[in-house]
Write a protein that holds these residues in place. Sequence first.
Motif, PDB file in Angstrom:
ATOM      1  N   ARG A 348       1.022  -1.272   0.148  1.00  0.00           N
ATOM      2  CA  ARG A 348      -0.017   0.035   0.051  1.00  0.00           C
ATOM      3  C   ARG A 348       0.756   1.094   0.096  1.00  0.00           C
ATOM      4  O   ARG A 348       1.016   1.953   0.985  1.00  0.00           O
ATOM      5  CB  ARG A 348      -1.149  -0.047   1.206  1.00  0.00           C
ATOM      6  CG  ARG A 348      -1.901  -1.227   1.186  1.00  0.00           C
ATOM      7  CD  ARG A 348      -2.765  -1.217   2.358  1.00  0.00           C
ATOM      8  NE  ARG A 348      -3.687   0.333   2.546  1.00  0.00           N
ATOM      9  CZ  ARG A 348      -5.043   0.406   1.936  1.00  0.00           C
ATOM     10  NH1 ARG A 348      -5.344  -0.441   0.938  1.00  0.00           N
ATOM     11  NH2 ARG A 348      -5.451   1.674   1.872  1.00  0.00           N
ATOM     12  N   PRO A 349       1.434   1.540  -1.135  1.00  0.00           N
ATOM     13  CA  PRO A 349       2.425   2.856  -1.277  1.00  0.00           C
ATOM     14  C   PRO A 349       1.968   4.043  -0.864  1.00  0.00           C
ATOM     15  O   PRO A 349       0.630   4.358  -1.255  1.00  0.00           O
ATOM     16  CB  PRO A 349       3.029   2.571  -2.729  1.00  0.00           C
ATOM     17  CG  PRO A 349       1.888   1.729  -3.285  1.00  0.00           C
ATOM     18  CD  PRO A 349       1.178   1.054  -2.333  1.00  0.00           C
ATOM     19  N   TYR A 350       2.885   5.126  -0.568  1.00  0.00           N
ATOM     20  CA  TYR A 350       2.281   6.476  -0.409  1.00  0.00           C
ATOM     21  C   TYR A 350       3.326   7.338  -0.302  1.00  0.00           C
ATOM     22  O   TYR A 350       4.696   6.649  -0.677  1.00  0.00           O
ATOM     23  CB  TYR A 350       1.832   6.476   1.051  1.00  0.00           C
ATOM     24  CG  TYR A 350       2.808   6.037   2.045  1.00  0.00           C
ATOM     25  CD1 TYR A 350       3.555   7.023   2.811  1.00  0.00           C
ATOM     26  CD2 TYR A 350       2.465   4.846   2.477  1.00  0.00           C
ATOM     27  CE1 TYR A 350       4.249   6.537   3.693  1.00  0.00           C
ATOM     28  CE2 TYR A 350       3.486   4.478   3.534  1.00  0.00           C
ATOM     29  CZ  TYR A 350       4.187   5.302   4.260  1.00  0.00           C
ATOM     30  OH  TYR A 350       5.161   4.865   5.000  1.00  0.00           O
ATOM     31  N   TYR A 351       3.121   8.587  -0.206  1.00  0.00           N
ATOM     32  CA  TYR A 351       4.273   9.679  -0.528  1.00  0.00           C
ATOM     33  C   TYR A 351       4.135  10.693   0.673  1.00  0.00           C
ATOM     34  O   TYR A 351       3.040  11.074   0.742  1.00  0.00           O
ATOM     35  CB  TYR A 351       4.105  10.388  -1.755  1.00  0.00           C
ATOM     36  CG  TYR A 351       5.346  11.051  -2.239  1.00  0.00           C
ATOM     37  CD1 TYR A 351       6.552  10.555  -2.688  1.00  0.00           C
ATOM     38  CD2 TYR A 351       5.365  12.474  -2.170  1.00  0.00           C
ATOM     39  CE1 TYR A 351       7.570  11.335  -3.009  1.00  0.00           C
ATOM     40  CE2 TYR A 351       6.552  13.178  -2.380  1.00  0.00           C
ATOM     41  CZ  TYR A 351       7.681  12.647  -2.820  1.00  0.00           C
ATOM     42  OH  TYR A 351       8.889  13.440  -3.113  1.00  0.00           O
ATOM     43  N   ARG A 352       5.268  10.781   1.392  1.00  0.00           N
ATOM     44  CA  ARG A 352       5.139  11.741   2.587  1.00  0.00           C
ATOM     45  C   ARG A 352       6.486  12.504   2.771  1.00  0.00           C
ATOM     46  O   ARG A 352       7.567  11.833   2.801  1.00  0.00           O
ATOM     47  CB  ARG A 352       4.685  10.980   3.682  1.00  0.00           C
ATOM     48  CG  ARG A 352       4.405  11.886   4.948  1.00  0.00           C
ATOM     49  CD  ARG A 352       3.015  12.642   5.050  1.00  0.00           C
ATOM     50  NE  ARG A 352       2.903  13.047   6.211  1.00  0.00           N
ATOM     51  CZ  ARG A 352       1.809  13.681   6.438  1.00  0.00           C
ATOM     52  NH1 ARG A 352       1.026  14.257   5.514  1.00  0.00           N
ATOM     53  NH2 ARG A 352       1.422  14.032   7.649  1.00  0.00           N
ATOM     54  N   SER A 353       6.499  13.808   2.688  1.00  0.00           N
ATOM     55  CA  SER A 353       7.617  14.566   3.179  1.00  0.00           C
ATOM     56  C   SER A 353       8.766  14.130   2.199  1.00  0.00           C
ATOM     57  O   SER A 353       9.926  14.036   2.768  1.00  0.00           O
ATOM     58  CB  SER A 353       8.046  14.215   4.521  1.00  0.00           C
ATOM     59  OG  SER A 353       6.945  14.800   5.481  1.00  0.00           O
ATOM     60  N   PHE A 354       8.335  14.225   1.008  1.00  0.00           N
ATOM     61  CA  PHE A 354       9.599  13.961  -0.117  1.00  0.00           C
ATOM     62  C   PHE A 354       9.952  12.730   0.021  1.00  0.00           C
ATOM     63  O   PHE A 354      11.391  12.456  -0.322  1.00  0.00           O
ATOM     64  CB  PHE A 354      10.622  14.964  -0.212  1.00  0.00           C
ATOM     65  CG  PHE A 354      10.132  16.410  -0.495  1.00  0.00           C
ATOM     66  CD1 PHE A 354       8.891  16.533  -1.351  1.00  0.00           C
ATOM     67  CD2 PHE A 354      10.549  17.626  -0.179  1.00  0.00           C
ATOM     68  CE1 PHE A 354       8.400  17.714  -1.498  1.00  0.00           C
ATOM     69  CE2 PHE A 354       9.911  18.927  -0.304  1.00  0.00           C
ATOM     70  CZ  PHE A 354       8.707  18.958  -1.142  1.00  0.00           C
ATOM     71  N   TRP A 356       9.209   8.252  -0.278  1.00  0.00           N
ATOM     72  CA  TRP A 356       8.262   7.047  -0.846  1.00  0.00           C
ATOM     73  C   TRP A 356       8.154   6.093   0.270  1.00  0.00           C
ATOM     74  O   TRP A 356       9.116   5.400   0.665  1.00  0.00           O
ATOM     75  CB  TRP A 356       8.792   6.574  -2.098  1.00  0.00           C
ATOM     76  CG  TRP A 356       9.086   7.395  -3.403  1.00  0.00           C
ATOM     77  CD1 TRP A 356      10.212   8.283  -3.591  1.00  0.00           C
ATOM     78  CD2 TRP A 356       8.214   7.832  -4.437  1.00  0.00           C
ATOM     79  NE1 TRP A 356       9.975   8.804  -4.525  1.00  0.00           N
ATOM     80  CE2 TRP A 356       8.793   8.612  -5.342  1.00  0.00           C
ATOM     81  CE3 TRP A 356       6.915   7.074  -4.540  1.00  0.00           C
ATOM     82  CZ2 TRP A 356       8.061   9.049  -6.272  1.00  0.00           C
ATOM     83  CZ3 TRP A 356       6.191   7.634  -5.678  1.00  0.00           C
ATOM     84  CH2 TRP A 356       6.645   8.616  -6.768  1.00  0.00           C
ATOM     85  N   GLY A 357       6.855   5.766   0.638  1.00  0.00           N
ATOM     86  CA  GLY A 357       6.621   4.706   1.440  1.00  0.00           C
ATOM     87  C   GLY A 357       6.200   3.459   0.691  1.00  0.00           C
ATOM     88  O   GLY A 357       5.335   3.658  -0.245  1.00  0.00           O
ATOM     89  N   LEU A 358       6.660   2.177   1.009  1.00  0.00           N
ATOM     90  CA  LEU A 358       6.630   1.308   0.393  1.00  0.00           C
ATOM     91  C   LEU A 358       5.162   0.460   0.793  1.00  0.00           C
ATOM     92  O   LEU A 358       4.412  -0.160  -0.083  1.00  0.00           O
ATOM     93  CB  LEU A 358       7.525   0.008   0.482  1.00  0.00           C
ATOM     94  CG  LEU A 358       9.113   0.425   0.114  1.00  0.00           C
ATOM     95  CD1 LEU A 358      10.043  -0.869   0.058  1.00  0.00           C
ATOM     96  CD2 LEU A 358       8.989   0.888  -1.571  1.00  0.00           C
ATOM     97  N   GLY A 359       4.661   0.899   1.905  1.00  0.00           N
ATOM     98  CA  GLY A 359       3.422   0.290   2.422  1.00  0.00           C
ATOM     99  C   GLY A 359       3.598  -1.434   2.196  1.00  0.00           C
ATOM    100  O   GLY A 359       2.544  -1.945   1.901  1.00  0.00           O
ATOM    101  N   ASP A 360       4.898  -1.854   2.857  1.00  0.00           N
ATOM    102  CA  ASP A 360       5.042  -3.148   2.737  1.00  0.00           C
ATOM    103  C   ASP A 360       4.643  -3.857   4.392  1.00  0.00           C
ATOM    104  O   ASP A 360       4.982  -4.976   4.481  1.00  0.00           O
ATOM    105  CB  ASP A 360       6.588  -3.678   2.517  1.00  0.00           C
ATOM    106  CG  ASP A 360       7.547  -3.030   3.404  1.00  0.00           C
ATOM    107  OD1 ASP A 360       7.104  -2.275   4.240  1.00  0.00           O
ATOM    108  OD2 ASP A 360       8.780  -3.178   3.249  1.00  0.00           O
ATOM    109  N   GLY A 361       4.161  -3.095   5.144  1.00  0.00           N
ATOM    110  CA  GLY A 361       3.941  -3.634   6.410  1.00  0.00           C
ATOM    111  C   GLY A 361       5.071  -3.717   7.450  1.00  0.00           C
ATOM    112  O   GLY A 361       5.041  -4.161   8.554  1.00  0.00           O
ATOM    113  N   ARG A 362       6.076  -3.283   6.936  1.00  0.00           N
ATOM    114  CA  ARG A 362       7.310  -3.156   7.718  1.00  0.00           C
ATOM    115  C   ARG A 362       7.914  -1.694   7.912  1.00  0.00           C
ATOM    116  O   ARG A 362       8.871  -1.883   8.426  1.00  0.00           O
ATOM    117  CB  ARG A 362       8.710  -4.111   6.923  1.00  0.00           C
ATOM    118  CG  ARG A 362       8.217  -5.331   6.809  1.00  0.00           C
ATOM    119  CD  ARG A 362       9.054  -6.370   5.831  1.00  0.00           C
ATOM    120  NE  ARG A 362      10.505  -6.223   6.411  1.00  0.00           N
ATOM    121  CZ  ARG A 362      11.422  -6.063   5.396  1.00  0.00           C
ATOM    122  NH1 ARG A 362      11.182  -5.628   4.223  1.00  0.00           N
ATOM    123  NH2 ARG A 362      12.651  -5.742   5.993  1.00  0.00           N
TER     124      ARG A 362
END
Length: 418
Positions: A348-354, A356-362
Amino acid sequence: MTTRQGFTNTFLSLIGCAAMLTLTVTAEAIEDERPAGLNGATWQFGPLNRWAYTHMSEVLPSKPIRHGTGSPRPLPGLKAAANDMTVDWNGAPRQLAALMEEQYIDGLLVMKNGRVLFERYAGTLTPERSHLLWSVSKTITGLTAASVAADGLIDLDKTVADYVPALADSGWGPDTLRDVLDMRDGSQWNEDYAAADSTVRRQDCADGLLTGPDCEGVPVVGNYRFLPTVGRMPDRQGSFVYKSGTTDVMAWVLEAATDKRFADLVSQRIWKRIGAEQDAGITVDTSGFTLASGGIHATLRDVGRVGQLILNRGQVGDERLFSPAWIDDIVSRDGSRSWPYAVEEGFRPYYRSFMWGLGDGRGSIQARGVHGQLIHVAPESKTLIVMLSSWPDAEGGAPQVGESTQQRLVQAIEAALP
């Protein structure tokens, strides 16, 4: 030519002579030879980019990002680090050195639990040479903003226009700094690298960073004049759309809030405090604007120190550069329901504060740049992977070269670590 430092190579030269003579020279001398045909229209792309990315101060005007005058902060394990390792690749064992060559990776650093486990250089990169970071620069801009915010010099609920009146009528004027950091602004920016008339390419031309036929009709005016001309798409506000110019707007806000040049802010608030061992640099456009969206160039080891700063949630030794809540906020976010890109099952990826969040649960997060630049931070396993590359074009440009392959390689490296 892409030979390795420390080896020797034989090449034929003496242009203009009737006979060709065989000379043995060091690889370092060859790698430092400026390649023929490198100019404002060609430096960004393969094969010339492999030299250009490690010689940016010779390619474009640059302003230094100074490191401290004291000894650099040591990287534990560096002297004993491996320069090759075996990973599982497509179900078979492969050597990482060979995969680096196939993937145009110029430098690779792997750390775990704060110790260097692997360091290797290829192409024309050496431990002392900086490498262009492209949009990894955005993450460094975000960390600089975190430091400025920690001192109360910016308020993320205020708008761009509150800090930079010159941008009041631009596509970013009414956006809050929070929305700018997340690229949820309402600007009309177009990030299509393949289209000569896209905003990102017109910015390259307006800055003087790119020349040639694609820049015909675009006046070279610099960002202080170009950014205010970008229009607005109100329907975009609140939704993530990737836009490089948004980071340059943030840098302008930081300059206005602190009355300091952006490069000097990065030096004061990040580079000197992480114990960098070399000056970094940042490309400067014709107006003197320092290009926060993609212009920073730095050594592999110092980029590793930036990654360790993220992994340590703003802490360097006994000093705190910004609140740990800044990184916690990035790591802990839920994935976007309106993600504009393809999503691998289970992510569940996302973008925050320049970042990239992978959203991999880790809680894994990344800084990414075109042509293969990457900082991968995995807080759960305390793993850090830095890749500096020279892909032939922005998205890859060669078979099995690109972001999806790079992400698979990151997973393979993580899986191979003890």
